[in-house]
Scaffold this motif. Structure first.
Motif: not given
Length: 596
Positions: A465-469, A474-476, A491-493
């Motif tokens: 999952q690539t999440i933008t907040t 971040a990627e989980l 990890r923090l992208v």
């Protein structure tokens, strides 16, 4: 190649439903009052729902109350009492057993059961009481027709996210689970009181319900599915179909049941990851005589909508062995089930099966790799200030055949620690002190709902999952190692543009009487005692163990906002065991292992 058909045993199902209805009789009859009241104090209108199961048993040859005149008297007075408690518009007080009052309402489930009971028993009611029934029913359904399906009390609030704005002067009734049941009841009232305009109004509203359904089989009340409440829509359509024989609604029933068949755990509970209404419920511990523990979910849903489609009957076949092991009083809507079973013909056959991968476009994924189930959500939505639409914040669930639900548990409000990703200080917001008037989407300097999310499957047993907040990315990643273990990495992208710290939060489901065990040798019981730990290399609970980096923080209990309590308070058992990880460019990898 299609699966070979299987068949549910109709006689066995009918016997189970009769036995279930009978199991409630002693309690129901113990609470009958001379004035027609049913149920315990304080009285609420839903207490009178028992008139329908009483009528079904009264008319079932071989039941313990078959044609018992005392039961007919209870039924007749019970319906008349509903009429007596109506206000001048045909509404009841919306009271709850905790003493709270939530306004006046045309309670749809009460009106539906009342009119269904009237259809079954009207010719046996004493003349004076029948008139009280009819006067009350006509008052109520006149009000429902005038206000609940097409008036300003139920106008589409639009535009909802992703929906077009209304045209100038356009008025669209709002499709919701409550008016869907109103329409079903109104159709039957139109038949019984010779009001064809009511029936036409119900038909037209049900076409709106069908049109509002997602191609994936669900209805939304904000953005994305309402998984648990979705059955309420299917139930309304199915009862309407049974009463009207309107086959135009059957494809919607099948789509809805296919969605539920795939969004279901092996223990019979609906998968909560994409649900914008309800989190995973509290588990109850039950032990066998030899001490073997069984963790039972709050309820295993079955409903009459399952009778009317292939996927529905497949789901019913899965649920029934589970339901039979539970306390019969935990099965809901048995009266509807029995009513509909008697009104349907033919074999209860099915060919549908759960799908190894079930996607809903780019917004979600169910991956079944026995014994694991990984459920991922990419639904994003603006926060909603009201209590019943939960924030879309918790994006991943992990279930194991031998352990039940381990990670996930669904969404809540004003609780950042339930969020898969946050940016900012999570201590700025807690779900304590909320009232019914509290703005549950406050402006605050912590971001805890995603702006964007994507799901990928780079290999057969690995998902990301690539999440933008708040500008941070971040990627989980989740990867099945073997039948006993799965890795979770974060990890923090990209850091937040304003420099605020980002964190990932993993929410673990509490299992009663199973302590939390820490790598330092200490333990914490699942009680009201709060626990926060840092510097641990592992934690264990239930039958799993999770390795941790030194930077992880562990919190228990992290409580949600409960929308069904007057002040939003939640009990300790509703909390989550939360592991928080600071997001950095250096990945954290954790191993979740099942201990046998």
């Amino acid at each position: 190649m299609s699966a070979s058909p299987a068949t549910l045993d109709r006689a066995e199902l009918r016997a189970f439903l009769i036995s279930n209805l009978e199991s409630h009789l002693d309690e129901t009859l113990a609470n009958v009052r001379p004035d027609g009241r049913l149920g315990t104090d304080p009285w609420i209108n839903r207490d009178q729902h028992d008139i329908l199961p009483l009528t079904l048993l009264y008319q079932t040859e071989g039941s313990s109350i078959y044609r018992d005149p005392k039961i007919l008297d209870v039924i007749a007075k019970g319906g008349a009492y509903l009429a007596k408690k109506l206000d001048e518009k045909g509404m009841w007080r919306f009271d709850k057993k905790d003493g709270s009052y939530w306004g006046q309402i045309y309670t749809p489930w009460t009106y539906l059961r009342w009119i269904m009971t009237y259809k079954l028993i009207k010719d046996e009611l004493p003349t004076d009481l029948r008139k009280e029934w009819e006067d009350g029913l006509l008052l109520g359904f006149t009000g429902i027709s005038a206000t609940e399906l097409n008036s300003k009390s139920n106008i589409y609030p639009g535009p909802l996210p992703g929906r077009p704005a209304l045209k100038e002067g356009e008025v669209i009734p709002w499709v919701h689970n409550i008016p869907s049941h109103h329409a079903t009841a109104l159709f039957l009232a139109g038949e019984l009181f010779d009001r064809p305009e009511w029936q036409q109004q119900a038909r037209e509203f049900m076409q709106l319900v069908v049109a509002a359904q997602s191609p994936h089989g669900w209805w939304t009340e904000h953005v994305g599915p309402v998984v648990l409440y979705n059955r309420v829509y299917i139930e309304a359509l199915s009862l309407y179909y049974m009463l009207s024989n309107d086959e135009s609604v059957l494809p919607a029933i099948e789509r809805g049941n296919r969605f539920h068949l795939n969004y279901m755990y092996p223990n019979g509970v609906m998968i909560e990851t994409v649900d914008e209404r309800n989190p995973y419920g509290v588990l109850t511990l039950k032990r066998d005589a030899d001490g073997t523990a069984h963790y039972l979910p709050k309820q295993v849903n079955i409903h009459p909508g399952l009778f009317f489609s292939d996927s529905g009957r497949a789901l019913l076949a899965h649920q029934m062995p589970i339901v039979r092991t539970r306390d019969q009083k935990e099965v809901v809507d048995v009266d509807y089930l029995y009513y509909c079973l008697n009104a349907t013909d033919g074999e209860l056959t099915y060919t549908a099966r759960q799908e190894p991968r079930f996607r809903m476009g780019d917004d979600s994924l169910i991956a079944r790799e026995n014994p694991w189930i990984v459920s991922l959500s990419a639904y994003c939505a603006p926060r909603w200030p009201g209590r019943f639409i939960q924030d879309r914040q918790n994006l991943a669930s992990i279930y194991h055949r031998d352990s039940g639900l381990i990670l996930g548990g669904g969404n809540t409000k004003i609780q950042p620690l339930w969020s898969t990703m946050t940016v900012g200080d999570t201590g700025l917001l807690k779900p304590t002190g909320a009232s019914r008037d509290t703005d549950l989407a406050p402006a605050i300097d912590v971001a805890y709902t995603p702006d964007a999310c994507s799901i990928d499957e780079p290999s057969e047993r690995r998902w990301t999952q690539t999440i933008t907040t708040a500008g941070a990315v971040a990627e989980l990643a989740f990867e099945i190692v073997d039948d006993k273990s799965i890795t979770i990495s974060s990890r923090l992208v990209k850091p937040a543009p304003d420099g605020r710290a980002a964190a990932a939060h993993l929410t673990f489901i509490p299992y009663p009487e199973s302590p939390i065990r820490f790598s330092d040798g200490s333990t914490a019981e699942l009680s009201d005692f709060a626990c926060e730990k840092t510097g641990q290399t592992s934690i264990a609970h239930h039958n799993w163990k999770l390795t941790l980096p030194d930077s992880a923080q562990v919190h228990w209990p992290v409580l949600p906002h409960n929308p069904y309590t007057d002040d939003g308070h939640a009990a300790t058992e509703e909390g989550r065991l939360v592991v928080s990880l600071p997001l950095t460019s250096e990945p954290h990898q954790l191993t979740l292992r099942i201990e046998s």
